[in-house]
Enzyme design. Sequence first.
Site, short mmCIF file in Angstrom:
data_model
loop_
_atom_site.label_atom_id
_atom_site.label_comp_id
_atom_site.label_asym_id
_atom_site.label_seq_id
_atom_site.Cartn_x
_atom_site.Cartn_y
_atom_site.Cartn_z
N HIS A 97 0.98 -10.52 3.01
CA HIS A 97 1.83 -10.43 1.81
C HIS A 97 3.23 -10.94 2.18
CE1 HIS A 97 4.20 -8.42 -1.38
NE2 HIS A 97 3.07 -8.25 -2.03
N LYS B 168 0.98 2.54 -5.08
CA LYS B 168 -0.39 2.06 -4.90
C LYS B 168 -1.34 3.21 -4.57
CE LYS B 168 1.29 -2.46 -3.39
NZ LYS B 168 0.97 -3.24 -4.60
#
Length: 411
Positions: A127, A230
């Site tokens: 990421h 998340k």
Amino acid sequence: MNAPASVKLAAANLREDFPGLTTRDGAAWHYLDTAATSQKPRAVIDAMARAMGEDYATVHRGVYSRSADMTLAYEAARRQLATFIGGAENEIVFTRGATEAINLVAKSWGKANLKPGDRILLSQLEHHSNIVPWQMIAQETGAHIDVAPLTSDHRIDLDAVEAMVTDRHKLVAFAHVSNVLGSVLDAPRAAEIVHRVGAKLLLDGCQAVPHMPVDVAALGCDFYVFSAHKLYGPTGIGALWAPHALLDSMPPWEGGGAMIDRVTFEKTTYNSAPQRFEAGTPAITEAIAFAAAAQYVSDAGLAAMHHAEAELVARLRRELMAMNDVTVFGPADSAGIVSFALDGIHPHDLGTILDESNVAIRAGHHCAQPLMDYLGVPATARASFGLYSTQDDVDALLEGITRTRRIFGKA
């Protein structure tokens, strides 16, 4: 091996705990974007509301009883998060998210330990949050960045890593689970390889903690980062784990209240870790809700739910791979994530058409542009599952894909 019926029923029952899984007119919303951010259970919403309402006060400073109670609750949240990943209370630093946690390590440990000629190893699937901070600190310190390739089934190639690392490598930063491919890193092997040359291993656990039990001691890493939002918790907070001795050896990276021991105009001394990394008034209500999310996941049974998500992944991959105009990325045992591309249909178009049927997926580069370049696509469509996901969600997605293909003349 099929999951027991009780597990299959659990996801359907858990949906009732998530008010965000229905539309404003009461229809089912097929939310398949949990990898971007998860829906929040009522237990988390209620915990945050109580902390922001009748329980609210500042922490660490007040001598009145409510402040003392809130301080206890805040530190209990730290303890809960530490237990959740197998760490100790004094090994958890609250941050604004995993992104800030990685920046903290880069700006504190990295600035203190990296020098010209040192090397940092990343992987092709990282990421942006696990790339850009290292680029910034490399430019500042004169270190260099290397990139580990992927295997044919889109995992970090640890054989290649073993051949690449040298004693010039000081830090290796890998995703525990890829946010695009769902591929799971063999973290203990990675740690053994990294430690053999004396380097530190940082794991980005954002996509791991919502899908599988995590024990940082068993993983063998030196730093572990994850975000609340998340993990069915609130936005704006995350955590950095590291052994206390390592944290306590690192200099603070932000200055202000709470992280100090004594301040004079001539000299300031700093608190011990983890408090030295938490300057200013902390995210009190968010931390309490973060802990409530971890408790909710633990109570739901993460290992069993991981099994249920694996069934959803397997079915969706099987159905997609039966379509001759669809490319599916990542390994067969991806953790709750399926990325794919339809020939001649941009993921944004697919996402827009699916939205008309109350199906929500992610479409784009997923903050992983180097990985998109590696895969040879500008973007992918990504379906990602959570505790609340059911076969009905897969049905709705497949029906939406069929409709999209028909609209584009591909039925």
